[in-house]
Design a protein around this motif. Structure first.
Motif, mmCIF file in Angstrom:
data_model
loop_
_atom_site.group_PDB
_atom_site.id
_atom_site.type_symbol
_atom_site.label_atom_id
_atom_site.label_comp_id
_atom_site.label_asym_id
_atom_site.label_seq_id
_atom_site.Cartn_x
_atom_site.Cartn_y
_atom_site.Cartn_z
ATOM 1 N N ALA A 5 19.216 -41.840 24.882
ATOM 2 C CA ALA A 5 20.534 -42.361 25.221
ATOM 3 C C ALA A 5 21.397 -42.524 23.970
ATOM 4 C CB ALA A 5 20.401 -43.704 25.952
ATOM 5 N N GLY A 6 20.794 -43.000 22.895
ATOM 6 C CA GLY A 6 21.526 -43.122 21.643
ATOM 7 C C GLY A 6 21.987 -41.769 21.130
ATOM 8 N N HIS A 7 21.125 -40.773 21.261
ATOM 9 C CA HIS A 7 21.489 -39.417 20.830
ATOM 10 C C HIS A 7 22.673 -38.893 21.630
ATOM 11 C CE1 HIS A 7 20.850 -35.261 19.476
ATOM 12 N NE2 HIS A 7 21.085 -34.926 20.725
ATOM 13 N N LEU A 8 22.674 -39.132 22.935
ATOM 14 C CA LEU A 8 23.791 -38.673 23.762
ATOM 15 C C LEU A 8 25.079 -39.368 23.366
ATOM 16 C CD1 LEU A 8 21.953 -38.529 27.194
ATOM 17 C CD2 LEU A 8 22.915 -36.570 25.964
ATOM 18 N N ASP A 9 25.002 -40.650 23.089
ATOM 19 C CA ASP A 9 26.200 -41.371 22.646
ATOM 20 C C ASP A 9 26.723 -40.818 21.325
ATOM 21 O OD1 ASP A 9 26.533 -43.038 24.773
ATOM 22 O OD2 ASP A 9 25.876 -44.864 23.758
ATOM 23 N N GLU A 10 25.833 -40.532 20.408
ATOM 24 C CA GLU A 10 26.246 -40.026 19.098
ATOM 25 C C GLU A 10 26.927 -38.671 19.200
ATOM 26 O OE1 GLU A 10 22.706 -39.909 16.810
ATOM 27 O OE2 GLU A 10 22.458 -42.092 16.771
ATOM 28 N N HIS A 11 26.543 -37.866 20.196
ATOM 29 C CA HIS A 11 27.091 -36.524 20.332
ATOM 30 C C HIS A 11 28.232 -36.450 21.340
ATOM 31 C CE1 HIS A 11 23.505 -35.614 18.061
ATOM 32 N NE2 HIS A 11 23.980 -34.418 17.847
ATOM 33 N N GLU A 12 28.720 -37.610 21.769
ATOM 34 C CA GLU A 12 29.905 -37.631 22.626
ATOM 35 C C GLU A 12 31.117 -37.866 21.718
ATOM 36 O OE1 GLU A 12 31.745 -39.977 26.483
ATOM 37 O OE2 GLU A 12 30.660 -41.025 24.932
ATOM 38 N N SER A 13 31.624 -36.792 21.139
ATOM 39 C CA SER A 13 32.753 -36.905 20.211
ATOM 40 C C SER A 13 34.035 -37.193 20.973
ATOM 41 C CB SER A 13 32.917 -35.599 19.432
ATOM 42 O OG SER A 13 33.356 -34.566 20.288
ATOM 43 N N ALA A 14 35.064 -37.546 20.243
ATOM 44 C CA ALA A 14 36.354 -37.855 20.861
ATOM 45 C C ALA A 14 36.855 -36.676 21.683
ATOM 46 C CB ALA A 14 37.371 -38.223 19.786
ATOM 47 N N ALA A 15 36.611 -35.462 21.193
ATOM 48 C CA ALA A 15 37.083 -34.272 21.903
ATOM 49 C C ALA A 15 36.307 -34.033 23.188
ATOM 50 C CB ALA A 15 36.958 -33.052 20.997
ATOM 51 N N GLU A 16 35.121 -34.627 23.298
ATOM 52 C CA GLU A 16 34.269 -34.369 24.450
ATOM 53 C C GLU A 16 34.336 -35.464 25.502
ATOM 54 O OE1 GLU A 16 30.654 -34.114 22.315
ATOM 55 O OE2 GLU A 16 30.687 -31.930 22.166
ATOM 56 N N ARG A 17 35.094 -36.506 25.273
ATOM 57 C CA ARG A 17 35.060 -37.646 26.186
ATOM 58 C C ARG A 17 35.667 -37.339 27.543
ATOM 59 N NH1 ARG A 17 36.385 -41.855 21.372
ATOM 60 N NH2 ARG A 17 34.267 -41.937 20.544
#
Length: 217
Positions: free
Chosen positions: A16-28
């Motif tokens: 879950a932490g990894h997914l949060d880290e890879h949710e960039s502003a452009a991907e939200r």
């Protein structure tokens, strides 16, 4: 392959932490797709549920989609017999429906309108489940067998591996005819090489994993 002992809960928190880290502003404004791959005896739903809980604690909308809800009708699954290994590998799961109802709606620019299941193998009828409206930023977790041989667009994938002996011991007698299918899947698809993380779960009480080692890790 170096493995680290870990609990399912801790593993889910790391993912879950990894997914949060890879949710960039452009991907939200998009969605993330997670695949948890493994034979039915591997119990992929356990990690899927723990990951869903960990994501919800982070205020992430989540939908868990069992691949078993996308089986094809019995007339197609059993066209060449009830224990045909080739059919199990290539014809039991409705991959076209998964693309259409799960991955397509969560592509960039998609609607987020996901069908959680399609077919009930017990009744051999359509489930008629309602669509789920997953808002942008949500996560779809697809879990079940043979997922890593179809080029599904997972943002994160986990393969839960059992040794041949453990797989045989933990597979129900009525399903042991599928063991050659999983041996072929290991040989022909090499899911451990495709996954971002590999879990060894011969003893489900004491899993161990590689950590995130794949292209998204």
């Amino acid at each position: 392959m170096q493995l680290e002992a870990i609990t399912w809960q801790r593993m889910a928190e790391r993912l879950a932490g990894h997914l949060d880290e890879h949710e960039s502003a452009a991907e939200r404004g998009t969605w993330q797709r997670v695949g948890i791959d493994g034979a039915p005896a591997a119990g992929t739903g356990v990690l899927a549920d723990h990951l869903a809980d960990a994501l919800r604690l982070r205020s992430r909308p989540v939908l868990v989609v069992p691949a078993g809800g996308f089986l094809r009708p019995a007339s197609l699954r059993f066209e060449f017999g009830r224990e045909d290994v080739d059919s199990y590998l290539g014809g039991w799961y409705d991959t076209a429906a998964l693309w259409r109802e799960v991955f397509g709606p969560t592509d960039p620019g998609g609607t987020g309108r996901v069908l959680p299941d399609l077919w009930d193998p017990a009744t051999d009828r359509a489930t008629r489940s309602p669509y789920t409206e997953l808002p942008p930023g949500g996560v779809v977790i697809v879990h079940g067998p043979l997922l890593l041989g179809h080029w599904f667009p997972f943002d994160l994938s986990v393969h839960i591996r059992l040794s041949p002996g453990a797989l045989a011991r933990r597979t129900e007698e009525s399903a042991r005819w599928t063991l050659p299918a999983f041996a072929r899947y290991e040989e022909e698809t090499d899911p451990a090489a495709r996954a971002d993380a590999v879990v060894r779960a011969d003893d489900p009480r004491h899993p161990a994993w590689t950590g995130l080692t794949g292209p998204t890790g």
